[in-house]
Design a protein around this motif. Sequence first.
Motif, PDB file in Angstrom:
ATOM      1  N   ARG A   1       0.836  -1.201   0.000  1.00 52.08           N
ATOM      2  CA  ARG A   1       0.000   0.000   0.000  1.00 52.08           C
ATOM      3  C   ARG A   1       0.875   1.255   0.000  1.00 52.08           C
ATOM      4  O   ARG A   1       0.579   2.227  -0.699  1.00 52.08           O
ATOM      5  N   VAL A   2       1.965   1.211   0.774  1.00 56.88           N
ATOM      6  CA  VAL A   2       2.871   2.358   0.798  1.00 56.88           C
ATOM      7  C   VAL A   2       3.484   2.552  -0.586  1.00 56.88           C
ATOM      8  O   VAL A   2       3.590   3.669  -1.086  1.00 56.88           O
ATOM      9  N   GLN A   3       3.860   1.434  -1.202  1.00 52.72           N
ATOM     10  CA  GLN A   3       4.438   1.535  -2.542  1.00 52.72           C
ATOM     11  C   GLN A   3       3.443   2.192  -3.508  1.00 52.72           C
ATOM     12  O   GLN A   3       3.813   3.002  -4.340  1.00 52.72           O
TER      13      GLN A   3
ATOM     14  N   ALA B   1      20.580  -4.729  10.088  1.00 58.46           N
ATOM     15  CA  ALA B   1      20.778  -5.876   9.209  1.00 58.46           C
ATOM     16  C   ALA B   1      20.033  -5.692   7.888  1.00 58.46           C
ATOM     17  O   ALA B   1      20.345  -6.329   6.888  1.00 58.46           O
ATOM     18  N   TYR B   2      19.052  -4.821   7.882  1.00 55.98           N
ATOM     19  CA  TYR B   2      18.301  -4.544   6.655  1.00 55.98           C
ATOM     20  C   TYR B   2      18.739  -3.233   6.016  1.00 55.98           C
ATOM     21  O   TYR B   2      18.073  -2.724   5.130  1.00 55.98           O
ATOM     22  N   GLY B   3      19.814  -2.723   6.505  1.00 58.03           N
ATOM     23  CA  GLY B   3      20.302  -1.466   5.940  1.00 58.03           C
ATOM     24  C   GLY B   3      19.496  -0.270   6.413  1.00 58.03           C
ATOM     25  O   GLY B   3      19.494   0.779   5.783  1.00 58.03           O
ATOM     26  N   LEU B   4      18.779  -0.464   7.520  1.00 53.49           N
ATOM     27  CA  LEU B   4      17.977   0.642   8.054  1.00 53.49           C
ATOM     28  C   LEU B   4      18.600   1.179   9.329  1.00 53.49           C
ATOM     29  O   LEU B   4      19.167   0.425  10.111  1.00 53.49           O
TER      30      LEU B   4
ATOM     31  N   LEU C   1       1.806 -13.011  -8.712  1.00 55.09           N
ATOM     32  CA  LEU C   1       2.951 -13.170  -7.807  1.00 55.09           C
ATOM     33  C   LEU C   1       4.142 -12.355  -8.284  1.00 55.09           C
ATOM     34  O   LEU C   1       4.854 -11.757  -7.487  1.00 55.09           O
ATOM     35  N   GLU C   2       4.333 -12.351  -9.604  1.00 54.50           N
ATOM     36  CA  GLU C   2       5.421 -11.538 -10.154  1.00 54.50           C
ATOM     37  C   GLU C   2       5.277 -10.089  -9.700  1.00 54.50           C
ATOM     38  O   GLU C   2       6.250  -9.424  -9.365  1.00 54.50           O
ATOM     39  N   GLU C   3       4.050  -9.628  -9.733  1.00 51.17           N
ATOM     40  CA  GLU C   3       3.787  -8.245  -9.355  1.00 51.17           C
ATOM     41  C   GLU C   3       4.067  -8.032  -7.855  1.00 51.17           C
ATOM     42  O   GLU C   3       4.656  -7.044  -7.449  1.00 51.17           O
ATOM     43  N   PHE C   4       3.645  -9.005  -7.064  1.00 49.91           N
ATOM     44  CA  PHE C   4       3.950  -8.934  -5.629  1.00 49.91           C
ATOM     45  C   PHE C   4       5.459  -8.840  -5.451  1.00 49.91           C
ATOM     46  O   PHE C   4       5.977  -8.070  -4.656  1.00 49.91           O
ATOM     47  N   HIS C   5       6.144  -9.654  -6.227  1.00 48.00           N
ATOM     48  CA  HIS C   5       7.596  -9.730  -6.152  1.00 48.00           C
ATOM     49  C   HIS C   5       8.220  -8.383  -6.503  1.00 48.00           C
ATOM     50  O   HIS C   5       9.082  -7.863  -5.802  1.00 48.00           O
ATOM     51  N   ARG C   6       7.733  -7.807  -7.605  1.00 51.16           N
ATOM     52  CA  ARG C   6       8.275  -6.528  -8.057  1.00 51.16           C
ATOM     53  C   ARG C   6       8.085  -5.473  -6.967  1.00 51.16           C
ATOM     54  O   ARG C   6       8.997  -4.735  -6.636  1.00 51.16           O
ATOM     55  N   ARG C   7       6.884  -5.478  -6.406  1.00 51.98           N
ATOM     56  CA  ARG C   7       6.608  -4.477  -5.370  1.00 51.98           C
ATOM     57  C   ARG C   7       7.472  -4.690  -4.155  1.00 51.98           C
ATOM     58  O   ARG C   7       7.971  -3.747  -3.562  1.00 51.98           O
ATOM     59  N   GLY C   8       7.621  -5.959  -3.767  1.00 49.67           N
ATOM     60  CA  GLY C   8       8.473  -6.265  -2.622  1.00 49.67           C
ATOM     61  C   GLY C   8       9.880  -5.733  -2.866  1.00 49.67           C
ATOM     62  O   GLY C   8      10.496  -5.121  -2.001  1.00 49.67           O
ATOM     63  N   GLY C   9      10.388  -5.962  -4.078  1.00 49.68           N
ATOM     64  CA  GLY C   9      11.733  -5.513  -4.440  1.00 49.68           C
ATOM     65  C   GLY C   9      11.833  -4.001  -4.393  1.00 49.68           C
ATOM     66  O   GLY C   9      12.763  -3.435  -3.806  1.00 49.68           O
ATOM     67  N   ASN C  10      10.848  -3.328  -4.969  1.00 43.94           N
ATOM     68  CA  ASN C  10      10.844  -1.863  -4.943  1.00 43.94           C
ATOM     69  C   ASN C  10      10.840  -1.355  -3.520  1.00 43.94           C
ATOM     70  O   ASN C  10      11.512  -0.393  -3.181  1.00 43.94           O
ATOM     71  N   PHE C  11      10.040  -2.031  -2.733  1.00 42.25           N
ATOM     72  CA  PHE C  11       9.901  -1.555  -1.369  1.00 42.25           C
ATOM     73  C   PHE C  11      11.194  -1.748  -0.589  1.00 42.25           C
ATOM     74  O   PHE C  11      11.595  -0.899   0.179  1.00 42.25           O
ATOM     75  N   GLU C  12      11.839  -2.881  -0.825  1.00 40.19           N
ATOM     76  CA  GLU C  12      13.122  -3.114  -0.160  1.00 40.19           C
ATOM     77  C   GLU C  12      14.104  -2.012  -0.506  1.00 40.19           C
ATOM     78  O   GLU C  12      14.830  -1.514   0.348  1.00 40.19           O
ATOM     79  N   GLN C  13      14.110  -1.637  -1.785  1.00 38.73           N
ATOM     80  CA  GLN C  13      15.011  -0.558  -2.220  1.00 38.73           C
ATOM     81  C   GLN C  13      14.679   0.746  -1.500  1.00 38.73           C
ATOM     82  O   GLN C  13      15.568   1.441  -1.027  1.00 38.73           O
ATOM     83  N   LEU C  14      13.392   1.013  -1.450  1.00 37.69           N
ATOM     84  CA  LEU C  14      12.954   2.241  -0.783  1.00 37.69           C
ATOM     85  C   LEU C  14      13.382   2.231   0.694  1.00 37.69           C
ATOM     86  O   LEU C  14      13.882   3.217   1.225  1.00 37.69           O
ATOM     87  N   LEU C  15      13.176   1.062   1.332  1.00 35.20           N
ATOM     88  CA  LEU C  15      13.535   0.954   2.748  1.00 35.20           C
ATOM     89  C   LEU C  15      15.002   1.261   2.979  1.00 35.20           C
ATOM     90  O   LEU C  15      15.370   1.880   3.969  1.00 35.20           O
ATOM     91  N   ARG C  16      15.830   0.792   2.068  1.00 37.00           N
ATOM     92  CA  ARG C  16      17.282   0.933   2.274  1.00 37.00           C
ATOM     93  C   ARG C  16      17.809   2.276   1.823  1.00 37.00           C
ATOM     94  O   ARG C  16      18.963   2.585   2.061  1.00 37.00           O
TER      95      ARG C  16
ATOM     96  N   LEU D   1      10.105  -6.402   8.277  1.00 37.32           N
ATOM     97  CA  LEU D   1      11.111  -6.244   7.228  1.00 37.32           C
ATOM     98  C   LEU D   1      11.323  -7.517   6.422  1.00 37.32           C
ATOM     99  O   LEU D   1      11.856  -7.481   5.329  1.00 37.32           O
ATOM    100  N   ASP D   2      10.893  -8.630   6.981  1.00 35.52           N
ATOM    101  CA  ASP D   2      11.045  -9.899   6.291  1.00 35.52           C
ATOM    102  C   ASP D   2       9.997 -10.123   5.211  1.00 35.52           C
ATOM    103  O   ASP D   2      10.129 -11.035   4.407  1.00 35.52           O
ATOM    104  N   ALA D   3       8.959  -9.322   5.217  1.00 36.03           N
ATOM    105  CA  ALA D   3       7.848  -9.579   4.294  1.00 36.03           C
ATOM    106  C   ALA D   3       8.295  -9.689   2.831  1.00 36.03           C
ATOM    107  O   ALA D   3       7.901 -10.634   2.145  1.00 36.03           O
TER     108      ALA D   3
END
Length: 372
Positions: free
Chosen positions: A131-133, A265-268, A221-236, A158-160
């Motif tokens: 949702r944040v993404q 450990a998550y770069g945060l 699922l691919e889309e979930f994956h893409r969003r997860g990846g984007n979000f990880e980048q944003l987090l870091r 952060l593991d999501a």
Amino acid sequence: MAETTSTVFQDRRLVLCVGPGGVGKTTCAAALGLHAAAQGRRVVVVTIDPARRLAQALGLESCTPGEVVPVVREPGVHLDALILDGAKVFESIVRDNASTAQTAETILNSRMYQATAQRLSGALEFAAMARVQMLVDAGAHDLIVLDTPPTANAIDFLDAPKRVRELIDNPGARLLAGTGRFGARILGLGSSVLSKTLETIGGGQFIGDLGVFLREFADVLEEFHRRGGNFEQLLRSRATGVLLVTSASTFSVREAEAFSSQLAAYGLRVDAVVLNRIDKTVPEPPPKHQLEAVLRSGAAASPVAADTPGVDQVQRIYTAYAGARALGERTRRSIEAISSSRANLQVWTASRRADPPDTLPELRELGAEIFG
Ligand SMILES: Nc1ncnc2c1ncn2[C@@H]1O[C@H](COP(=O)(O)OP(=O)(O)O)[C@@H](O)[C@H]1O
Ligand SMILES: [Mg+2]
């Protein structure tokens, strides 16, 4: 009114409010949102579990969960809020990414989807990120304040993205693991196991569902994956800040350090700590003769006890003072310890209110105390 001095979390696009349950995360997220909005930023607070009166104050009480609701709209002040609705977030990702509307319906109605969406551990956390993404992509806000779910530790949140990645890498096993042990065996398709399993879980309909699900859900699922990846980048990235909220009473430097290292450990990095519900420092007790005079005048006003104050009574009052002062001293030492634990760690405090701060004026005042 925009301030010329530096504003809180000025260079951040997203601020996570993390911390143990019940310490005031949701309250501080709202106070931060108001404060940043008053500084001229367009802010949205994404909240999970506002107490009823707080939800009322934010105008969220009768809103549709998941929808952005305007909270304050004054010249130069723009504050929105939304209550996260995990199921809705998943649903909208499915609808946006399934090949056809019909496929989307099939997925949403399949028992596999329903079981997975509910049982995927960290589902709420993932929904929060997704949702944040969406809010980031929409670009209507300068600052998103995310009140994290009340999980015991930051890792769950952060593991999501990682969990979703695992789901992609091994969808069969993971999805089925989410539906119980039987599922994993179906993929092996040993015929006796299969028929047994079918009996156990309710027949061929399920297998049909499974096929459709695995086939059609792949894109989603691919889309979930893409969003997860984007979000990880944003987090870091530098765009994300972390506000650790904790209470002075349960607070320990250890706890904050544990949080910090988990996040690291998550770069945060924890940018700032709010020690919430600090009790006011108790002053020195009055000298003995003064205390006795006060007690005597109180006794004189009372028709029942007219005695001169006993040694006991005076002593009890001194003991109470000493106890309260020791608590204050401990809090002060905690603040000092956490402040010196790391360079550049901002430590803010908020005093305990007699009434829960759950109206806009009270939240403004709290925000001014913490971030002002
Ligand atoms: N500084 C404060 N003084 C008094 N009550 C507070 C303060 N901060 C929070 N509260 C109250 O404490 C309770 C828990 O706060 P909440 O923000 O819901 O915590 P969390 O989101 O961490 O679970 C709420 O009733 C809230 O109004
Ligand atoms: Mg909360």
